[in-house]
Design an enzyme around this catalytic site. Structure first.
Site, mmCIF file in Angstrom:
data_model
loop_
_atom_site.group_PDB
_atom_site.id
_atom_site.type_symbol
_atom_site.label_atom_id
_atom_site.label_comp_id
_atom_site.label_asym_id
_atom_site.label_seq_id
_atom_site.Cartn_x
_atom_site.Cartn_y
_atom_site.Cartn_z
ATOM 1 N N ARG A 91 1.001 -1.144 0.095
ATOM 2 C CA ARG A 91 0.047 -0.079 0.019
ATOM 3 C C ARG A 91 0.797 1.372 0.106
ATOM 4 N NH1 ARG A 91 -3.007 -2.853 3.887
ATOM 5 N NH2 ARG A 91 -4.865 -3.949 3.073
ATOM 6 N N LYS A 149 1.452 11.483 -11.177
ATOM 7 C CA LYS A 149 0.765 10.624 -12.065
ATOM 8 C C LYS A 149 1.392 9.005 -12.256
ATOM 9 C CE LYS A 149 -2.757 13.443 -14.288
ATOM 10 N NZ LYS A 149 -3.166 13.992 -15.782
ATOM 11 N N GLU A 173 6.045 18.378 -25.211
ATOM 12 C CA GLU A 173 5.582 18.751 -23.789
ATOM 13 C C GLU A 173 5.991 20.265 -23.361
ATOM 14 O OE1 GLU A 173 3.080 17.094 -22.762
ATOM 15 O OE2 GLU A 173 3.475 14.962 -22.801
ATOM 16 N N LYS A 211 4.720 23.216 -13.972
ATOM 17 C CA LYS A 211 4.033 22.150 -13.629
ATOM 18 C C LYS A 211 3.785 22.122 -11.842
ATOM 19 C CE LYS A 211 3.155 17.353 -14.425
ATOM 20 N NZ LYS A 211 3.110 16.191 -14.971
ATOM 21 N N GLU A 225 -6.485 16.593 -10.025
ATOM 22 C CA GLU A 225 -6.996 17.005 -11.374
ATOM 23 C C GLU A 225 -8.539 16.982 -11.077
ATOM 24 O OE1 GLU A 225 -5.016 15.498 -14.934
ATOM 25 O OE2 GLU A 225 -7.079 15.037 -15.644
ATOM 26 N N ARG A 265 -5.717 21.199 -13.124
ATOM 27 C CA ARG A 265 -4.674 20.573 -13.580
ATOM 28 C C ARG A 265 -4.674 19.814 -14.944
ATOM 29 N NH1 ARG A 265 -0.862 15.685 -10.457
ATOM 30 N NH2 ARG A 265 0.104 14.906 -12.614
ATOM 31 N N ASN A 315 -3.389 18.732 -20.007
ATOM 32 C CA ASN A 315 -3.573 17.798 -21.156
ATOM 33 C C ASN A 315 -4.063 18.640 -22.450
ATOM 34 O OD1 ASN A 315 -3.651 15.667 -19.401
ATOM 35 N ND2 ASN A 315 -5.743 16.271 -18.614
ATOM 36 N N HIS A 371 -3.901 16.610 -25.680
ATOM 37 C CA HIS A 371 -3.957 15.141 -25.221
ATOM 38 C C HIS A 371 -5.190 14.512 -25.566
ATOM 39 C CE1 HIS A 371 -0.333 16.242 -23.144
ATOM 40 N NE2 HIS A 371 -0.228 15.233 -22.520
ATOM 41 N N HIS A 382 -4.154 11.460 -27.495
ATOM 42 C CA HIS A 382 -4.244 10.032 -26.874
ATOM 43 C C HIS A 382 -5.016 9.201 -27.912
ATOM 44 C CE1 HIS A 382 -3.674 10.909 -22.346
ATOM 45 N NE2 HIS A 382 -2.618 10.652 -22.921
ATOM 46 N N HIS A 405 4.687 9.334 -27.737
ATOM 47 C CA HIS A 405 3.800 10.593 -26.745
ATOM 48 C C HIS A 405 3.624 11.782 -27.459
ATOM 49 C CE1 HIS A 405 1.179 11.633 -23.593
ATOM 50 N NE2 HIS A 405 1.885 12.334 -23.245
HETATM 51 P P1 NAD Z 1 10.145 6.181 -22.739
HETATM 52 O O1 NAD Z 1 10.219 5.955 -21.365
HETATM 53 O O2 NAD Z 1 9.915 4.990 -23.566
HETATM 54 O O3 NAD Z 1 11.848 6.328 -23.323
HETATM 55 C C1 NAD Z 1 12.134 6.560 -24.664
HETATM 56 C C2 NAD Z 1 13.447 5.531 -25.001
HETATM 57 O O4 NAD Z 1 14.713 6.217 -24.559
HETATM 58 C C3 NAD Z 1 13.366 4.335 -24.340
HETATM 59 O O5 NAD Z 1 13.798 3.496 -25.227
HETATM 60 C C4 NAD Z 1 14.432 4.295 -23.385
HETATM 61 O O6 NAD Z 1 15.253 3.409 -22.811
HETATM 62 C C5 NAD Z 1 15.608 5.550 -24.071
HETATM 63 N N1 NAD Z 1 16.148 6.259 -22.858
HETATM 64 C C6 NAD Z 1 15.854 6.782 -21.984
HETATM 65 N N2 NAD Z 1 16.776 7.641 -21.539
HETATM 66 C C7 NAD Z 1 17.691 7.656 -22.314
HETATM 67 C C8 NAD Z 1 18.919 8.248 -22.303
HETATM 68 N N3 NAD Z 1 19.337 9.058 -21.457
HETATM 69 N N4 NAD Z 1 19.735 8.124 -23.443
HETATM 70 C C9 NAD Z 1 19.439 7.177 -24.470
HETATM 71 N N5 NAD Z 1 18.143 6.457 -24.294
HETATM 72 C C10 NAD Z 1 17.544 6.682 -23.388
HETATM 73 O O7 NAD Z 1 9.489 7.284 -23.202
HETATM 74 P P2 NAD Z 1 9.290 8.777 -22.754
HETATM 75 O O8 NAD Z 1 8.857 9.468 -23.797
HETATM 76 O O9 NAD Z 1 10.165 9.323 -21.813
HETATM 77 O O10 NAD Z 1 8.055 8.561 -22.104
HETATM 78 C C11 NAD Z 1 6.792 8.268 -22.549
HETATM 79 C C12 NAD Z 1 5.734 8.020 -21.573
HETATM 80 O O11 NAD Z 1 5.423 8.784 -20.625
HETATM 81 C C13 NAD Z 1 4.231 7.495 -21.706
HETATM 82 O O12 NAD Z 1 3.847 6.266 -21.334
HETATM 83 C C14 NAD Z 1 3.308 8.671 -21.572
HETATM 84 O O13 NAD Z 1 2.289 8.314 -21.190
HETATM 85 C C15 NAD Z 1 4.210 8.974 -20.298
HETATM 86 N N6 NAD Z 1 3.888 10.008 -19.558
HETATM 87 C C16 NAD Z 1 3.614 10.351 -18.471
HETATM 88 C C17 NAD Z 1 3.007 11.390 -17.847
HETATM 89 C C18 NAD Z 1 2.738 11.871 -16.373
HETATM 90 O O14 NAD Z 1 2.429 12.962 -15.848
HETATM 91 N N7 NAD Z 1 2.941 10.664 -15.515
HETATM 92 C C19 NAD Z 1 3.301 12.605 -18.618
HETATM 93 C C20 NAD Z 1 3.665 12.717 -19.621
HETATM 94 C C21 NAD Z 1 3.858 11.418 -20.515
HETATM 95 N N1 GLY Z 2 0.819 15.191 -17.989
HETATM 96 C C1 GLY Z 2 -0.184 15.727 -17.428
HETATM 97 C C2 GLY Z 2 -0.310 15.826 -15.938
HETATM 98 O O1 GLY Z 2 0.676 15.288 -15.199
HETATM 99 O O2 GLY Z 2 -1.070 16.348 -15.493
#
Ligand code: NAD
Ligand code: GLY
Length: 375
Positions: free
Chosen positions: A132, A154, A196, A238, A248, A252, A256, A259, A263, A276
């Site tokens: 938990r 998130k 972003e 942010k 949210e 917040r 989006n 988005h 999405h 993304h």
């Molecule tokens: P990702 O995590 O898939 O990373 C992209 C690629 O880069 C991967 O293959 C990774 O191994 C590689 N990589 C990472 N760091 C590296 C480095 N320093 N050097 C070389 N390669 C590297 O993609 P992302 O774009 O970072 O994240 C996308 C995800 O984030 C999606 O699932 C999206 O939904 C999520 N997201 C979440 C939030 C949130 O608020 N929680 C906000 C925006 C996006």
């Molecule tokens: N990426 C949108 C949020 O964190 O609310």
């Protein structure tokens, strides 16, 4: 630089620091790093499990182990998962839980998310659900994770029927952003994260948008000073929003911007062959055009957003799916209520407005745009 996140809803008791610098992992003297972790309240004598991907482990695994040892952390291990969005799934969540149980980790121990947004979301959700709730630290390694996913709590995984459908709000104890690690990110990934950053400027900060228009070339060629600047500004925008509306319930949702359609684009691509940030770029141009169509903003605002997106190497055109496909995908959005969707629109660059829009209106506008594309 340090930015404080203190969500009002939790009475500020769950506050944490975002620490942004070059050389946190590899370059800083031990004393500086230890004092950063101490000031963030991290217990260096606890157990640590770093969740990462094959790529990040290959590039930085040894350096990160050396960093942890330098900080006096002796009890640590890695779990190395495949790269890609499909890792944000029940299977890998379960693999992390298995490892935590095998290692008999306790609530006072820590999960470290060491990777991009996929790892941050997945490891954060593992932290939220194991016992938990176990301590959790974000060490983002992509620009997207630096400016967005590592901040704000998130966490979650995808469901075959839609993105991010299973998850929770769960804040980290600290976020350590080392811009040095961006040097190994390929140009497409850098632009992916930049989408972003454009979002913050377009919806919330006109001066920042102007800065991005003037400096995108430097940023996208890995200039350290401008990268630090955009990460700091994005995180502080942010943090400000999350502090006011952690879960949210209103404000917040502005994060989006782009988005709703974005999405849907990702879902229609089955999360393959589009990133993304690229999907969000398409969504931002659509949202800007829709804002103009509804009389909220002018042609010049739309063109500035579109031009910055195109100049950054990001896609601006809506991919060739039918309006029906877009509407069906958008109906899975978490902001849908009573045949309407909460859309983030802009009044001008840097100023947003929320509107509940009928799917019929969006369908008609998508049909109009699709016809315009036909030669
Ligand atoms: P990702 O995590 O898939 O990373 C992209 C690629 O880069 C991967 O293959 C990774 O191994 C590689 N990589 C990472 N760091 C590296 C480095 N320093 N050097 C070389 N390669 C590297 O993609 P992302 O774009 O970072 O994240 C996308 C995800 O984030 C999606 O699932 C999206 O939904 C999520 N997201 C979440 C939030 C949130 O608020 N929680 C906000 C925006 C996006
Ligand atoms: N990426 C949108 C949020 O964190 O609310």
């Amino acid at each position: 630089m340090k930015i404080r996140v203190e969500p009002e809803s939790s009475g500020k008791k769950d506050g944490y620091d975002i620490i942004i610098d070059a050389g946190i992992i590899g370059g800083n003297p031990a004393g500086k790093t230890v004092s950063l972790l101490n000031s963030a309240g991290i217990n260096l004598k606890a157990g640590f499990l770093a969740v990462t991907t094959k790529t990040v482990h290959g590039l930085y695994g040894d350096k990160f182990s050396a960093f942890l040892k330098k900080c006096g952390i002796e009890n640590f291990d890695f779990i190395v998962l495949p790269d890609g969005e499909s890792t944000k799934s029940l299977k890998y969540l379960s693999d992390i839980h298995d490892r935590l149980i095998d290692k008999r980790m306790e609530r006072s121990d820590y999960i470290i998310a060491f990777g991009g947004g996929v790892i941050g979301d997945l490891a954060g959700f593992a932290a939220a659900t194991y016992l938990r709730g176990i301590n959790f630290i974000q060490v983002p390694t992509t620009l997207l994770a630096d400016v967005d996913s590592s901040v704000g709590g998130k966490t979650g995984i995808d469901h075959p029927k839609g993105k991010n459908l299973i998850g929770s709000f769960y804040q980290p104890k600290a976020v350590l952003i080392d811009v040095d690690m961006l040097k190994t990110l390929d140009k497409r990934e850098l632009a992916n994260g930049f989408a972003e950053v454009i979002k913050y400027g377009a919806a919330l900060d006109a001066d920042f948008f102007k800065y991005l228009e003037s400096n995108y070339k430097k940023i996208l060629t890995y200039d350290e000073e401008s990268l630090i600047h955009i990460i700091e500004r994005s995180c502080s925008i942010k943090a400000d929003i999350v502090n006011k509306d952690e879960k949210e319930s209103g404000l917040r949702s502005v994060l989006n911007f782009g988005h709703s359609l974005g999405h849907a684009v990702e879902t229609l691509y089955n999360y393959e062959n589009i990133k993304h940030g690229e999907a969000i770029a398409v969504g931002m141009v659509f949202a800007a055009k829709l804002s103009k169509h509804l009389g909220l903003c002018g042609e010049e605002d739309v063109n500035r957003i579109k031009n910055l997106i195109i100049n950054s190497g990001l896609p601006a055109d809506i991919p060739d799916f039918t309006p029906e496909q877009y509407i069906n995908a958008m109906k899975l959005d978490k902001k849908v209520a009573d045949k309407q969707i909460k859309f983030v629109l802009i009044k001008r660059i840097g100023t947003f407005e929320f509107k509940m829009l009928d799917f019929g209106l969006i369908y008609d506008y998508l049909t109009k745009l699709t016809k315009l594309k036909t030669p």
